[in-house]
Enzyme design. Structure first.
Site, short mmCIF file in Angstrom:
data_model
loop_
_atom_site.label_atom_id
_atom_site.label_comp_id
_atom_site.label_asym_id
_atom_site.label_seq_id
_atom_site.Cartn_x
_atom_site.Cartn_y
_atom_site.Cartn_z
N TRP A 151 0.86 -1.43 -0.03
CA TRP A 151 -0.27 0.11 -0.24
C TRP A 151 1.08 1.50 0.50
CZ3 TRP A 151 -1.68 3.11 4.74
CH2 TRP A 151 -0.34 3.04 5.32
N ASP A 152 2.39 1.01 0.41
CA ASP A 152 2.92 1.88 0.72
C ASP A 152 2.87 2.95 -0.65
OD1 ASP A 152 3.23 0.32 2.46
OD2 ASP A 152 5.71 0.80 2.15
N GLU A 183 0.43 -2.42 12.29
CA GLU A 183 0.91 -3.99 12.12
C GLU A 183 1.47 -4.63 13.22
OE1 GLU A 183 3.28 -5.20 9.19
OE2 GLU A 183 3.18 -3.28 8.29
N LYS A 201 2.19 0.25 15.84
CA LYS A 201 4.01 0.52 15.33
C LYS A 201 3.78 1.70 14.41
CE LYS A 201 6.61 -2.10 11.29
NZ LYS A 201 6.12 -3.26 10.28
N GLN A 202 3.06 2.10 13.82
CA GLN A 202 2.83 3.06 12.89
C GLN A 202 1.91 4.15 13.31
OE1 GLN A 202 3.78 0.26 10.15
NE2 GLN A 202 1.91 1.12 8.34
#
Length: 666
Positions: free
Chosen positions: A260-261, A387, A497-498
Site C-alpha cells: 500500500w506504500d 501492524e 508500530k505506526q
C-alpha cells in the site's frame, strides 16, 4: 590488490549519472586514474551504461580488462529479519545464451513463474579517442556467463575508454525478449552513448522544472530531499506493467514486493510533479484487476476485487494472513489514490477507461463484507495500517477508507452519466441504480468508532480494552519491537508500530471535528513506537494541521535524511521509498499545508524558525505553480497553464498565467 587513494563518489541529478573517480597504484608501482560513469537511461528504459575511463600516469606496458556479463544471481537472505527472504534460493535460472558480432545475449527465467529476462552486453573501446577492437567475447554455458577480454599497450598519459552498453528486456513486455534485446542493442549502438547522455539531461530538465523543491537554511535536508525525489523517479515504471517496490529498485528488502506504500506515500509526489508517472502507477493496478478479482473469490467474495497486500504480478505473496490478507484497507488506499489523481488532474478520460472500474470493484467488497448492526454499517475481522494490532472489528482507518471509497463510487457514477461511454461502461460492469443506492446507504451509515470518555476515535472496537505497553521502560535495544517480540504478544497491548487513526485524520479530516482529532493525536503519540519509517511523516503533517508547529518540525526530524545519511543503518537492504515520499508530503502537505479539493487547490504555508526560506513547484490541472516562502512573506505565482481556482490562505480566486499572490507572514 594495490592501493586506492582520492576516492570520490558523486550523484549528478541534473545529468542523471553517478560518478566514481579514484587514483590507483598497482602492486608493481604503476599509477592510474579512473573516471567511471554509470547511467540508467530515462529515454531508453532498457539501457544501462558503464562508461569506464582509465588513464596511465606513469605506467608503460600491457594492460588487460575483463568485462563480465552474468545471467544468474543469488538473492540475499536473513532468516532473523521478517523484512528479508528467509532462504537464499536460486530464483533466476539459466535458459540460453549466445554471442554474435561482439554482443552477448543471455536469457534467464524465473524458477516458479517462468517469466524470462534477457540481457545483452556490448563493449566499445577507445584508445586516446580512437575506436579500437573488435574484441573476442566467449560464452560459458555452464556458468551462464559471457567474458570479453580487452588488451592494450599503455604509455604515460594514455587513456583507455570502455563504454559498456547493457540492455534488459523481459517476457512481460515482449513475446521474444532475447530478440528484442538484440534489436535494442543495435539501435543503441547506432545512436551512440553521447545521444543518450543528452536525452538524459533533457528528461531531467523537464522533471526538475515541475518538481523543484529547495530549502534554504538546512543544506543537508535540501540535498536529501532532492535525492529522495530523484530516487523515487528512478523507481517508477513508465509503462504501467509494474509498480514501485518498498525498496524501489535499490535492494532486496521485502523481496521486491509492492504494498500500500506506493499509493499512500509515493503516488502523492508524482501527482503533484509528474502526473503521467502517477497515471502509469494506477494503470498497473488496473492491469492487475483480474488477479484482484481472483483473490476476492479465494477469500469468499462473489463480487468485486480485493487487491493483494503484497505482490509483484498481482497475486497475493503474503505468507502471514493476519497482517497480510486481512489488511483490506489496501482497497480503500488504491481507491483514494485514484480519486486523488482525478482531483489533481481532472483526467476524466482515465476515469472512464480505467479509474472507475477500480473504484467500483473495490467498493463492491465493502458492501459484500460489511453488515448492518444497531443501525450502522460495520466492517469486521480486518487489519488496519498498524501492524502491531491485527484482526479487529471496525478499524477506524479501514472504515473511513471504505466510506470514502463508497461515496466516490456513487459520486463518480453521477459524473460519468453525462459522458458518451457511460451506457457501455454500465452494461459491461453490470452497474445498477439499486447497487449504487446500496453503496450510498452503506457510506452514510458507516460506523466510525468514538469514545466519549477519552473524546477520541479508538483504533478499533477492542483497542482501548487492552493494557498500555510501557514504552518509557522498554530498553532501546528492544526496538523495533517486531524483531524482539512475538506478534501475538504485541497484539494484546495498546502499542502502535505506526500511525493508524492519525493517518485517517490526515486523509479524511472531514469525518471528525478538530477537537476529536487533537485529542486523538495526543493520545496516540504516547503509544506509537514509529518502528515503521512511514509513521513520523504522518504525525508531522497532522501536527502542522493542528497548529503544533514545533511538533511538526520534530516529527519531520531526520526522516528525509534517512537514506542519504543511512541514519537507521539499514540502507544496505535498499532505500525506504515510502519514507522518501512521506518526507516530501511532510513538507508540501504538512508545512506548506497544500490540499487538493474538488475544483480547486489550497495552500497556507508557514516556515520553521530554523529555515531561512523554501521554494517549490507543483502541478494542478496541468497548470504549473511556484511557491516561495520566507520568514516575512510568502508568494504564489502561476507560471503556466490554463486558469484554475486557487485558495492562498484565506483568499480564493481564479488564477491565470503570470498572476502573483502575496501574503505577509505574521
Amino acid at each position: 590488490r594495490g592501493n586506492v587513494s582520492g576516492l570520490v563518489r558523486r550523484l549528478n541529478m541534473s545529468d542523471g549519472i553517478s560518478c566514481r573517480e579514484l587514483d590507483w597504484t598497482s602492486p608493481s608501482g604503476g599509477k592510474f586514474h579512473f573516471d567511471i560513469r554509470r547511467m540508467a537511461s530515462f529515454s531508453e528504459r532498457s539501457l544501462f551504461v558503464i562508461d569506464y575511463r582509465v588513464t596511465s600516469e606513469d605506467y608503460e606496458g600491457p594492460a588487460e580488462f575483463l568485462s563480465l556479463h552474468k545471467g544468474v544471481v543469488h538473492n540475499y537472505s536473513n532468516p532473523h529479519d521478517p523484512r528479508m527472504a528467509a532462504e537464499s534460493g536460486e530464483h533466476i535460472l539459466p535458459k540460453e545464451g549466445h554471442v554474435s558480432g561482439g554482443t552477448s545475449v543471455l536469457i534467464s527465467r524465473t524458477a516458479s513463474t517462468g517469466l524470462e529476462v534477457a540481457s545483452a552486453v556490448t563493449c566499445e573501446v577507445y584508445v586516446n579517442g580512437k575506436k579500437a577492437g573488435p574484441w573476442i567475447c566467449e560464452y560459458d554455458e555452464e556458468a551462464h556467463e559471457a567474458r570479453t577480454r580487452i588488451a592494450a599497450d599503455l604509455k604515460p598519459g594514455c587513456e583507455i575508454r570502455i563504454v559498456k552498453y547493457c540492455i534488459f528486456t523481459d517476457s512481460r513486455r515482449s513475446d521474444d525478449c532475447g530478440a528484442e534485446a538484440g534489436q535494442k542493442m543495435n539501435l543503441v549502438l547506432q545512436n551512440g552513448v553521447d545521444s543518450y547522455y543528452q536525452a538524459q539531461r533533457q528528461f531531467l530538465d523537464q522533471f526538475w522544472n515541475s518538481a523543484k523543491l529547495q530549502i534554504d537554511g538546512d543544506e543537508d535536508l535540501n540535498r536529501a530531499v532532492s535525492f529522495n525525489m530523484y530516487a523515487l523517479l528512478q523507481s517508477a515504471c513508465p509503462d504501467g506493467t509494474a509498480s514501485i517496490a518498498a525498496k524501489g529498485l535499490s535492494g532486496e528488502g521485502y523481496e521486491g514486493h509492492y504494498f500500500w506504500d506506493t499509493e499512500m506515500f509515493m503516488l502523492p509526489f508524482f501527482i503533484l510533479t509528474a502526473p503521467q508517472e502517477a497515471k502509469n502507477l494506477l494503470s498497473y493496478r488496473y492491469r492487475t484487476l483480474p488477479q484482484a478479482r481472483e483473490n476476492a473469490r479465494l477469500l469468499g467474495h462473489k463480487r468485486g476485487a480485493l487487491y493483494p497486500w503484497r505482490t509483484i504480478t498481482g497475486r497475493e505473496c503474503s505468507g502471514y494472513y493476519p497482517s497480510g490478507s486481512a489488511a483490506y484497507h489496501i482497497n480503500g488506499d488504491i481507491a483514494y489514490a485514484v480519486i486523488s489523481y482525478y482531483l489533481a488532474t481532472g483526467d476524466l478520460s482515465f476515469m472512464e477507461k480505467e479509474g472507475y472500474e477500480i473504484l467500483l470493484e473495490t467498493a463492491r467488497i465493502w458492501t459484500d463484507m460489511g453488515n448492518w448492526y444497531q443501525g450502522s454499517f460495520r466492517i469486521l475481522c480486518v487489519t488496519g495500517p498498524d501492524e502491531y494490532t491485527c484482526m479487529v472489528n471496525n478499524n477506524y482507518f479501514t472504515n473511513c477508507a471504505a466510506k470514502y471509497n463508497l461515496e466516490w463510487t456513487v459520486k463518480m457514477a453521477d459524473i460519468l452519466r453525462h459522458t458518451q461511454g457511460w451506457k457501455d461502461l454500465a452494461a459491461r460492469l453490470a452497474i445498477t441504480d439499486d447497487e449504487l443506492a446500496g453503496m450510498k446507504r452503506a457510506a452514510d451509515g458507516m460506523y466510525l468508532p468514538y469514545d466519549e470518555e477519552w473524546g477520541i476515535n479508538p483504533q478499533d472496537d477492542s483497542f482501548l480494552q487492552k493494557p498500555v505497553w510501557n514504552l518509557p521502560d522498554t530498553p532501546a535495544s528492544d526496538f523495533p519491537l517486531l524483531l524482539h517480540y512475538h506478534p501475538l504478544h504485541l497484539y494484546r497491548y495498546q502499542v502502535c508500530k505506526q500511525a493508524d487513526t492519525v493517518l485517517a485524520h490526515v486523509l479524511f479530516p472531514q469525518y471528525q471535528d478538530e477537537e476529536t482529532m487533537r485529542k486523538s493525536f495526543l493520545y496516540y503519540e504516547k503509544i506509537t513506537t514509529h518502528d515503521s519509517s512511514l509513521s513520523t511523516c504522518v504525525f508531522s503533517i497532522k501536527a502542522s494541521e493542528l497548529g503544533m508547529r514545533d511538533k511538526a518540525v520534530w516529527y519531520m526530524g531526520d526522516s528525509a535524511k534517512m537514506d542519504l545519511l543511512n541514519t537507521h543503518h539499514n540502507s544496505k537492504d535498499g532505500i525506504h521509498a515510502a519514507n522518501m515520499g512521506g518526507s516530501y508530503m511532510a513538507i508540501i502537505n504538512g508545512i506548506a499545508l497544500l490540499r487538493i479539493h474538488e475544483g480547486y487547490v489550497s495552500l497556507s504555508p508557514w516556515i520553521p524558525e530554523q529555515w531561512h526560506g523554501y521554494c517549490f513547484r507543483f502541478l494542478f490541472h496541468d497548470s504549473l505553480f511556484e511557491v516561495t516562502v520566507k520568514q516575512e512573506e510568502s508568494e504564489l505565482r502561476m507560471l503556466s497553464g490554463q486558469p484554475v481556482m486557487v485558495q492562498f490562505y484565506d483568499h480564493k480566486e481564479q488564477m491565470k498565467e503570470g498572476n502573483l499572490l502575496k501574503h505577509t507572514c505574521g
